[in-house]
Design an enzyme around this catalytic site. Structure first.
Site, PDB file in Angstrom:
ATOM      1  N   ARG A  83       0.839  -1.203   0.000  1.00 19.24           N
ATOM      2  CA  ARG A  83       0.000   0.000   0.000  1.00 19.24           C
ATOM      3  C   ARG A  83       0.877   1.258   0.000  1.00 19.24           C
ATOM      4  O   ARG A  83       0.554   2.239  -0.670  1.00 19.24           O
ATOM      5  CB  ARG A  83      -0.945  -0.023   1.202  1.00 19.24           C
ATOM      6  CG  ARG A  83      -2.029   1.035   1.095  1.00 19.24           C
ATOM      7  CD  ARG A  83      -3.110   0.814   2.135  1.00 19.24           C
ATOM      8  NE  ARG A  83      -2.585   0.930   3.488  1.00 19.24           N
ATOM      9  CZ  ARG A  83      -3.279   0.619   4.586  1.00 19.24           C
ATOM     10  NH1 ARG A  83      -4.521   0.169   4.483  1.00 19.24           N
ATOM     11  NH2 ARG A  83      -2.755   0.759   5.783  1.00 19.24           N
ATOM     12  N   LYS A 185      -2.586   6.469   1.485  1.00 21.65           N
ATOM     13  CA  LYS A 185      -2.414   6.923   2.874  1.00 21.65           C
ATOM     14  C   LYS A 185      -1.462   8.107   2.883  1.00 21.65           C
ATOM     15  O   LYS A 185      -0.278   7.982   3.198  1.00 21.65           O
ATOM     16  CB  LYS A 185      -1.909   5.757   3.728  1.00 21.65           C
ATOM     17  CG  LYS A 185      -2.368   5.833   5.168  1.00 21.65           C
ATOM     18  CD  LYS A 185      -2.308   4.479   5.829  1.00 21.65           C
ATOM     19  CE  LYS A 185      -2.417   4.569   7.333  1.00 21.65           C
ATOM     20  NZ  LYS A 185      -3.627   5.210   7.836  1.00 21.65           N
ATOM     21  N   GLU A 221     -16.151   6.078   4.384  1.00 19.48           N
ATOM     22  CA  GLU A 221     -15.448   5.575   5.561  1.00 19.48           C
ATOM     23  C   GLU A 221     -15.401   6.690   6.600  1.00 19.48           C
ATOM     24  O   GLU A 221     -16.033   7.738   6.423  1.00 19.48           O
ATOM     25  CB  GLU A 221     -14.048   5.075   5.193  1.00 19.48           C
ATOM     26  CG  GLU A 221     -13.144   6.125   4.571  1.00 19.48           C
ATOM     27  CD  GLU A 221     -11.733   5.589   4.293  1.00 19.48           C
ATOM     28  OE1 GLU A 221     -11.249   4.722   5.032  1.00 19.48           O
ATOM     29  OE2 GLU A 221     -11.114   6.087   3.337  1.00 19.48           O
TER      30      GLU A 221
HETATM   31  N1  PLP Z   1      -9.240   4.143   6.516  1.00 18.10           N
HETATM   32  C1  PLP Z   1      -8.437   5.148   6.871  1.00 18.10           C
HETATM   33  C2  PLP Z   1      -8.764   6.511   6.396  1.00 18.10           C
HETATM   34  C3  PLP Z   1      -7.316   4.894   7.694  1.00 18.10           C
HETATM   35  O1  PLP Z   1      -6.528   5.888   8.071  1.00 18.10           O
HETATM   36  C4  PLP Z   1      -7.078   3.582   8.127  1.00 18.10           C
HETATM   37  C5  PLP Z   1      -5.917   3.284   8.954  1.00 18.10           C
HETATM   38  O2  PLP Z   1      -4.917   2.849   8.492  1.00 18.10           O
HETATM   39  C6  PLP Z   1      -7.944   2.575   7.715  1.00 18.10           C
HETATM   40  C7  PLP Z   1      -9.013   2.892   6.907  1.00 18.10           C
HETATM   41  C8  PLP Z   1      -7.733   1.170   8.137  1.00 18.10           C
HETATM   42  O3  PLP Z   1      -6.714   0.549   7.405  1.00 18.10           O
HETATM   43  P1  PLP Z   1      -5.895  -0.649   8.000  1.00 18.10           P
HETATM   44  O4  PLP Z   1      -6.861  -1.703   8.375  1.00 18.10           O
HETATM   45  O5  PLP Z   1      -5.015  -1.079   6.887  1.00 18.10           O
HETATM   46  O6  PLP Z   1      -5.159  -0.128   9.162  1.00 18.10           O
HETATM   47  C1  COI Z   2      -4.270   3.208  11.560  1.00 20.46           C
HETATM   48  O1  COI Z   2      -5.275   2.584  11.862  1.00 20.46           O
HETATM   49  O2  COI Z   2      -3.158   2.691  11.547  1.00 20.46           O
HETATM   50  C2  COI Z   2      -4.325   4.585  11.174  1.00 20.46           C
HETATM   51  O3  COI Z   2      -3.393   5.044  10.586  1.00 20.46           O
HETATM   52  C3  COI Z   2      -5.443   5.401  11.536  1.00 20.46           C
HETATM   53  C4  COI Z   2      -4.959   6.688  12.062  1.00 20.46           C
HETATM   54  C5  COI Z   2      -6.018   7.702  11.864  1.00 20.46           C
HETATM   55  C6  COI Z   2      -4.531   6.581  13.488  1.00 20.46           C
END
Ligand code: PLP
Ligand code: COI
Length: 344
Positions: A83, A185, A221
């Site tokens: 990612r 991200k 989201e």
């Molecule tokens: N959506 C957003 C905007 C996020 O910042 C995060 C955190 O990483 C997620 C979703 C969840 O992603 P993940 O499950 O890969 O941590």
């Molecule tokens: C995560 O879940 O790792 C994120 O980056 C979310 C963040 C807003 C703390």
């Protein structure tokens, strides 16, 4: 056994605590240097650095866990590496190679093993890989030099109040444009959410539900997690959109739902108007794990999830227990999901 730091693990919030080591590598003259661990947590960069002027910065979020049998592990780091590669390409940044990303993450966790919370403490070590444009740019263009870093910080629950279901509101602000940067991200996606989150908190809400900016009819989201819904007949539904972050937790949960719990799971567009049809709602992400949502408020109209108003709903809870069981080593993980860290 290495000595753990003297930290009140059970009462940690989601905050920054400086740990002993971090990884740093510089990109210069078209190539990444080897990089390595350093104890220096502070940075000196030029006032005109790309990150400071035009927000050229991307990051990842992952966690390290102590398993029931005392090993230190992390979860699917290869997916974070992939990612971050997508994020880098979209912001015209150099890609930090996948194998080196995973190696840097494991090295940083290992060097901070004393900060990985003990099994059963409820806390984890949050891992934050990130990369930014470090050389000066004044015309709008990508920087020539970059730094990739990884730091760690021990954390407790992302949302205060633990397992109490959250109340979130439908935001009047948009998070991501169609064909914009919502799927990567990048720090810029979070900078633009700060006003909405402060306002939501001021109004007594835990988070914002963002809708698709194009039609404002579909669920996207929150500021930091994907949604997961459960239908009244026990099917898992997750919103499909090109402008949300492809959550690794959500993708893992869909697989857990199908392969461990024998549930049907579907990724599809979810309309705001169909929310009252769902029995349970949760937020999923590395920081959020799965946080139950009890209520969504759409401009005064309350949408309640009957299956999870006072505590986590039954299906959400099964998903939570299975995923955290896999992460903490009490449930057998699919091949490659759990990667062991050697402490140094
Ligand atoms: N959506 C957003 C905007 C996020 O910042 C995060 C955190 O990483 C997620 C979703 C969840 O992603 P993940 O499950 O890969 O941590
Ligand atoms: C995560 O879940 O790792 C994120 O980056 C979310 C963040 C807003 C703390």
């Amino acid at each position: 056994m290495m000595e753990k730091k003297n930290i009140d693990w059970a009462n940690l919030g989601f905050g920054y605590i400086k740990t002993d080591y971090r990884f740093a590598a510089n990109y210069k003259d078209g190539a990444w240097e080897e990089g390595g661990l350093t104890q220096e947590a502070n940075l000196v960069i030029n006032e005109c650095a790309g990150v400071l002027q035009y927000a050229q910065t991307i990051f990842e979020g992952m966690k390290a866990y102590t398993t029931a049998d005392g090993r230190i592990v992390t979860f699917r780091p290869d997916l974070n590496a992939e990612r971050m590669e997508q994020s880098a390409k979209r912001l015209e940044m150099p890609v930090f190679p996948k194998e080196k990303f995973v190696e840097a993450v494991l090295k940083t966790i290992g060097a901070n093993a004393a900060y990985v919370p003990p099994y059963g403490s409820g806390a984890t070590l949050y891992v934050r890989p990130f990369m930014f444009g470090s050389s000066p740019v004044i015309g709008v263009k990508p920087a020539d030099e970059y730094q990739f870093r990884v730091f760690t910080t021990p954390v407790g629950p992302y949302f205060k109040g633990g397992v109490k279901p959250l109340t979130i509101r439908v935001s009047d602000f948009d998070r991501a444009a169609p064909r914009g940067t919502g799927h990567i991200k990048a720090g810029l996606n979070y900078a633009m959410s700060l006003h909405a989150i402060v306002d939501a908190h001021n109004q007594g809400y835990d988070e914002n539900m963002y809708l698709d900016a194009g039609t404002r009819t579909k669920v996207e989201e929150t500021g930091g997690a994907n949604f997961l819904f459960v239908t009244k007949d026990g099917k898992v539904v997750t919103p499909k959109s090109d402008s949300i972050l492809p959550s690794i937790t959500r993708r893992s949960l869909v697989q857990v739902a199908k392969e461990y719990l024998g549930l049907e799971a579907e990724e599809r567009e979810v309309y705001l108007e169909e929310l009252p049809d769902f029995a349970e709602c949760g937020l999923c992400g590395t920081a959020a794990v799965i946080s139950p949502v009890g209520k969504v408020v759409d401009h005064g109209r309350e949408i309640c999830f009957a299956g999870g108003m006072t505590e986590m709903g039954p299906v959400t809870k099964k998903l939570y227990e299975t995923l955290t069981g896999i992460q903490m080593g009490t449930i057998k993980a699919p091949e490659g999901w759990v990667v062991e860290v050697k402490s140094r």
